[in-house]
Design a protein around this motif. Sequence first.
Motif, short mmCIF file in Angstrom:
data_model
loop_
_atom_site.label_atom_id
_atom_site.label_comp_id
_atom_site.label_asym_id
_atom_site.label_seq_id
_atom_site.Cartn_x
_atom_site.Cartn_y
_atom_site.Cartn_z
N ASN A 102 0.82 -1.21 0.00
CA ASN A 102 0.00 0.00 0.00
C ASN A 102 0.85 1.26 0.00
OD1 ASN A 102 -2.40 -1.40 -0.05
ND2 ASN A 102 -2.75 -1.27 2.15
N GLN A 103 1.95 1.23 0.74
CA GLN A 103 2.85 2.38 0.76
C GLN A 103 3.45 2.61 -0.62
OE1 GLN A 103 5.88 2.14 3.76
NE2 GLN A 103 6.61 4.22 3.42
N GLY A 129 0.84 4.02 -2.93
CA GLY A 129 0.68 5.44 -2.66
C GLY A 129 1.73 6.27 -3.34
N GLU A 162 -6.02 5.65 0.82
CA GLU A 162 -5.56 6.57 1.86
C GLU A 162 -4.11 6.98 1.61
OE1 GLU A 162 -6.17 4.99 5.72
OE2 GLU A 162 -8.35 4.81 5.51
N HIS A 163 -3.29 6.03 1.20
CA HIS A 163 -1.89 6.32 0.92
C HIS A 163 -1.76 7.19 -0.33
CE1 HIS A 163 -0.28 3.37 3.87
NE2 HIS A 163 -1.43 2.76 3.63
N LYS A 170 -2.98 10.81 0.41
CA LYS A 170 -2.01 11.55 1.24
C LYS A 170 -0.88 12.09 0.39
CE LYS A 170 0.85 11.04 5.40
NZ LYS A 170 1.27 10.10 6.48
N GLN A 171 -0.37 11.27 -0.52
CA GLN A 171 0.72 11.70 -1.40
C GLN A 171 0.25 12.79 -2.36
OE1 GLN A 171 3.97 10.72 -1.80
NE2 GLN A 171 4.16 8.88 -0.54
#
Length: 383
Positions: free
Chosen positions: A81-82, A85, A147-148, A151-152
């Motif tokens: 997920n990171q 993102g 969500e990731h 945010k980015q």
Amino acid sequence: MRILFTSLASYGHLYPLLPLATAARDAGHDVVYATAPDSHPTLEKAGLESVAAGMTLQEVFGELFAGDARGRHEIPEAELNQAIGKGFGRLLPTRFMTDLEPVIAERKPDLVVYEMGNPGGMFAAHRAGIPAIGHGFGRVSTGGPMEHISKQIDAFAAELGLDGDSGVFWGRPFVDICPPSVQAPEFVARAQRLPLRPVGWSEPGELPSGVEGRDRSRPLAYLTLGTTGASQAHLLTAALQGLASLDLDVLVATGPAVDVAALGEVPANVQLEAWVPQSELLPHVDLVVHHGGSGTTLGAFAAGVPQLVLPQGADQFTNADAVIEAGAGAKLLGDELTADAVREASARLLTDSAVADAVRGLAEEVAGMPSPQEVVAQLSQYA
């Protein structure tokens, strides 16, 4: 008016913009479409001029996991997920913004229409001082990888001086092809939506033999798990076996990711096709069993067809939830996906009068949304 369209280079992101882009061209506007070269043959078939911009999703993941021998399913969810993102929230927007700047300087568009997965189009327009509107490909999803990504993207937008947030696309107009009754309620409440009927788009092609003019008293189920990694032979096999055990015909679009030989010998009431013109096919079927991709979900809404959703990732889980909340189908997750479960759920969906009423209502809702031609007529007010 000169209009620049831009999207990520994958079917699920490209196809939803083509009805509006071709309608704009047919209305006499000067239209150019910017995306990675891999998608240019599709644009050529649609009769649209293309220019190169961005990178493919395969290139993004190749850069994110360069030298990593692990398969995608071996990477821990948090790490994946990171990376997603970073890929969708920073790498892709940066590349598209950089590539679009000279295109904008040369073509001098009056308006940029950017697909929601490609905020780099918005960023390039913002830096050039050109109006831009977003364009959706389905229900606006939150949670999980989103969500990731958000945010980015929001951090990137703030660096560029954009006010607001990506949750409502910085307060700009947004072409929404999702019926409002199944769109995320918080998005409907906050966003500046410009509704557009999801008419669907397929590359030109003939329907499989036996579809047109068939006896409608015998149901036809359509099974697809998309054109990407969601198309896995063991999932198709379980769904296929469950459907084939019913008194109906089954049309399976295997897609490019499945080795058809791995499916083994199929029953006589099953027809395998590597590809089908899906938007033309859906009005002919009685049940759609699929992975939950936005294009298939919206297409089934428009055709008034029940859906059995087998989500595997991305926005497919929220699409499945939207189908259920609308009373238009069912879902099977993980270990629930067995041949027996598919058979039982499919049999119920084909005979449930409440489901029939729900899908009929959704089809009427979609039919009442503005056409691409009607939306094109409104675009000049945003330029």
